[in-house]
Design a protein around this motif. Structure first.
Motif, PDB file in Angstrom:
ATOM      1  N   GLU A   1     -33.302  14.186  41.668  1.00  0.00           N
ATOM      2  CA  GLU A   1     -32.632  13.497  42.777  1.00  0.00           C
ATOM      3  C   GLU A   1     -32.008  12.189  42.296  1.00  0.00           C
TER       4      GLU A   1
ATOM      5  N   HIS B   1     -28.093  11.614  42.798  1.00  0.00           N
ATOM      6  CA  HIS B   1     -27.670  10.742  43.900  1.00  0.00           C
ATOM      7  C   HIS B   1     -27.282   9.322  43.460  1.00  0.00           C
TER       8      HIS B   1
ATOM      9  N   MET C   1     -23.956   7.736  44.850  1.00  0.00           N
ATOM     10  CA  MET C   1     -24.064   6.603  45.779  1.00  0.00           C
ATOM     11  C   MET C   1     -23.412   5.343  45.204  1.00  0.00           C
TER      12      MET C   1
ATOM     13  N   GLU D   1     -28.353  19.363  44.110  1.00  0.00           N
ATOM     14  CA  GLU D   1     -28.341  18.084  44.847  1.00  0.00           C
ATOM     15  C   GLU D   1     -26.916  17.583  45.048  1.00  0.00           C
TER      16      GLU D   1
ATOM     17  N   HIS E   1     -23.486  16.707  48.892  1.00  0.00           N
ATOM     18  CA  HIS E   1     -22.422  15.760  49.245  1.00  0.00           C
ATOM     19  C   HIS E   1     -21.137  16.563  49.489  1.00  0.00           C
TER      20      HIS E   1
ATOM     21  N   PHE F   1     -26.600   7.288  54.002  1.00  0.00           N
ATOM     22  CA  PHE F   1     -27.184   8.338  53.159  1.00  0.00           C
ATOM     23  C   PHE F   1     -27.860   9.412  54.006  1.00  0.00           C
TER      24      PHE F   1
ATOM     25  N   ILE G   1     -26.897  13.267  53.817  1.00  0.00           N
ATOM     26  CA  ILE G   1     -27.756  14.151  53.027  1.00  0.00           C
ATOM     27  C   ILE G   1     -28.971  14.659  53.788  1.00  0.00           C
TER      28      ILE G   1
ATOM     29  N   THR H   1     -34.569  13.942  51.509  1.00  0.00           N
ATOM     30  CA  THR H   1     -34.840  13.950  50.069  1.00  0.00           C
ATOM     31  C   THR H   1     -36.346  13.767  49.884  1.00  0.00           C
TER      32      THR H   1
ATOM     33  N   TYR I   1     -35.659  10.184  46.161  1.00  0.00           N
ATOM     34  CA  TYR I   1     -34.565   9.215  46.286  1.00  0.00           C
ATOM     35  C   TYR I   1     -34.440   8.639  47.692  1.00  0.00           C
TER      36      TYR I   1
ATOM     37  N   HIS J   1     -33.385   3.420  44.826  1.00  0.00           N
ATOM     38  CA  HIS J   1     -32.159   3.325  44.019  1.00  0.00           C
ATOM     39  C   HIS J   1     -31.992   1.871  43.540  1.00  0.00           C
TER      40      HIS J   1
END
Lengths: 399, 399
Positions: free
Chosen positions: A101, A105, A109, A154, A158, A369, A373, A376, A379, A384
């Motif tokens: 992840e 991501h 991101m 993953e 998006h 997010f 998405i 998760t 993540y 992050h």
């Protein structure tokens, strides 16, 4: 993360014998299935005298010898299915989200935050978020390695990821993963995913050469994001000698140079697996990679960290770097004003996620997010941001 | 983190034999000192089928059998001196800062940030920082366990720590640590440190009883900060049965209640070792501890994480909680407005460090820490803030 096979195989045989002896000695709930026994897979880091082992149930669910390696899937009591290549643990279902992840991501991101003016969004209010989502340009992604398919799966969450070139050396890994991992089922049948069974380094070099020859400045040749999910590039034997592994070519100056060429010049992002900082020779190359990226023209090469129990020392890292021009990021560099007498206050200014900047409101990014998405396992935008906050001795060594 | 001794001792003997065989087979630089050999110390987590081992040089530098346990110090190639109690790894010189700096500096810094109006500082400018430093009231600290002395040594770096009651069960641990670890040399001779060779739970209970009986409201009875640096409270055997360990009493409701009584009612802070989230039974008690603290009257009980390679799964956690009145912290609780449809956007609002609040400027806090303490190895304000950002599945389970 490799073994000294001659030594370890003896050890594993003896150890497996002990495990079985032990299981027989204790008549308990675990032994109801008498047809199932266990074996131990071990990873030794000679350099630091560290060994980590995991119990797997035998026989394996699958065992295939491909052109390149032995591919096996085992069941385990706690970690679910375990994916093993040449006796080296690659992935467990339980903690695979930690690594995969983050690899998928974080670059996406970072790209989104960089592209969108989130600050403006914050002022205008949440009503405009859906519109912003529609404004995202379609992204072209290259994934090198990661034949288990997790990163690609993953990325497909998006909606604005338009196409993924997925380069994997071994068709056997693709086939076994398709059969055993839920995320990989029908993955490579997705029309957005273009699978190339090829050597990743050669694929990249050929594309880069073609680009140079055409002298084209067309954006259609460039990737917005490149993710390199490779195995370890080298290891040290018990006698202290260095063994170069096949994926070493994915860490050469020439290869990084080619990756730079293939990325969009203004906003392209490179993400790659970058080893644990807990092993001295690794930490040394982690620092070297940062220098290499910098020399090539990447900006803001930042080492981030992931907690993952089944990888040796419980930690693995990655690099994220931007392929944009230096002056576009001047505001994130250290300035003299930021520094205390010993220069340490600047820590973080050159190593942070964009999310650590005061410009971006965590709440807005998190809502964004989640809308995009949903669910998760590891993540989220807070982790992050935090991934780039390293132990001080590591931070000071790398930067 | 305990072993099934009968099983592991056989394994270790065989393994040590293999190691030695292997060393003999490879005539290399490592074998120049023929009088030194190695042994393996292993920690097995039966519950998840995980084993971690570390090579130690034998014979040990020190081996003492105290009234309570076998205390040993070994040399190791990468991790420096290794401190072992009853064959369980407690500390290595190399990565001890990861755990101990966090246990010491996080509660102190949370206290400072809470006490000072950093926001005001930020507006006035950096000139007033020295004055603020002088304004800190003298702190009374209680440290339970941690006979290696590392936490106490870190605490003494803060000049406004006025006194430390240090309660350790085993004089043998104090003596061996004094002889072998640089930070512990002459530590307990410091006039600010008051060593009590006693059972930590009894010490706390007696103090709490005395306080109840006196019906005193005098602040002189209370601690500003209590740090509990204990060994594991329980473990699971290979056959699945639970074994309660001596330090379990330090995790009882009654003990936490007594700790609450001993803390200053408005700004007291509790910090304690709280296991790894990577083992299911641990994660369960991590969640339970939060409920217990909440019921007793603690506020903002936050689980934080530390990366540390020599502890099983490479991760250990801690709790920090405030002994202040509930309404004083209302602003850090989740509100309905903060939540998205599934409530997840609120993540972090109830689990963050004070440093994650927008009120506090990281640069100011960092400058303040550096002026005060100077050099650390793991801790810095950014990693302090990040320690509370957990993998999403862990965050969702605990909160």
């Amino acid at each position: 993360m490799r073994l000294n096979h001659s030594f370890l195989s003896t050890f594993l045989t003896l150890y497996a014998a002990l495990i079985n002896t032990n299981a027989n000695a204790n008549a308990n709930a675990e032994t109801t299935s008498t047809s199932t026994s266990t074996k131990i897979i071990a990873e030794e880091e000679h350099e630091i005298g560290y060994i980590q082992s995991l119990k797997l149930q035998i026989p394996p669910l699958e065992s295939v010898t491909s052109e390149f390696q032995q591919i096996e899937i085992y069941e385990s009591k706690h970690y679910g299915k375990v994916f093993v290549l040449d006796e080296c643990l690659q992935l467990t279902e339980k903690d695979a989200p930690h690594y995969n992840e983050m690899l998928a991501h974080i670059p996406i991101m970072e790209y989104i935050i960089m592209s969108m003016n989130m600050k403006k969004q914050k002022r205008i209010g949440s009503e405009t978020q859906t519109e912003t989502r529609m404004d995202m340009k379609p992204l072209k992604v290259l994934v090198i390695g990661g034949g288990d398919g997790y990163v690609v799966a993953e990325l497909l969450k998006h909606s604005f990821v338009e196409s993924i070139d997925h380069v994997e050396l071994d068709q056997g890994v693709i086939d076994v993963s398709s059969d055993h991992f839920p995320w990989a089922k029908d993955l490579w049948k997705n029309e957005k995913v273009h699978l190339h069974i090829e050597d990743g380094a050669k694929f990249v070099q050929q594309k880069a050469n073609a680009l140079s020859e055409s002298e084209s400045t067309s954006e259609s040749y460039g990737y917005d994001i490149i993710i390199q999910d490779s195995s370890d590039p080298f290891f040290y034997e018990d006698d202290g000698s260095l063994t170069i592994l096949p994926s070493n070519v994915l860490y050469s100056d020439q290869h990084f140079q080619a990756l730079f060429q293939l990325l969009q010049p203004n906003d392209g992002i490179l993400m790659f697996q970058a080893e644990t900082y807990n092993i001295p020779s690794n930490l040394e190359v982690i620092k070297e990679w940062r220098g290499t990226l910098d020399n090539i023209g990447f900006r803001n090469a930042r080492y981030g960290t992931i907690s993952i129990p089944t990888y040796p020392t419980g930690q693995i890292g990655f690099y994220v770097a931007n392929a944009r021009a230096a002056d576009a990021n001047a505001d994130t560099e250290c300035t003299t004003d930021d520094k205390s007498s010993d220069g340490r206050t600047c820590i973080g200014n050159h190593s942070s996620s964009l999310l650590a900047s005061e410009e971006f409101d965590m709440k807005t990014v998190t809502k964004y997010f989640e809308q995009m998405i949903g669910k998760t396992k590891y993540y989220h935008p807070k982790i992050h941001r935090s991934a780039f906050d390293l132990p001080l001795w590591v931070e000071e060594y790398i930067y």
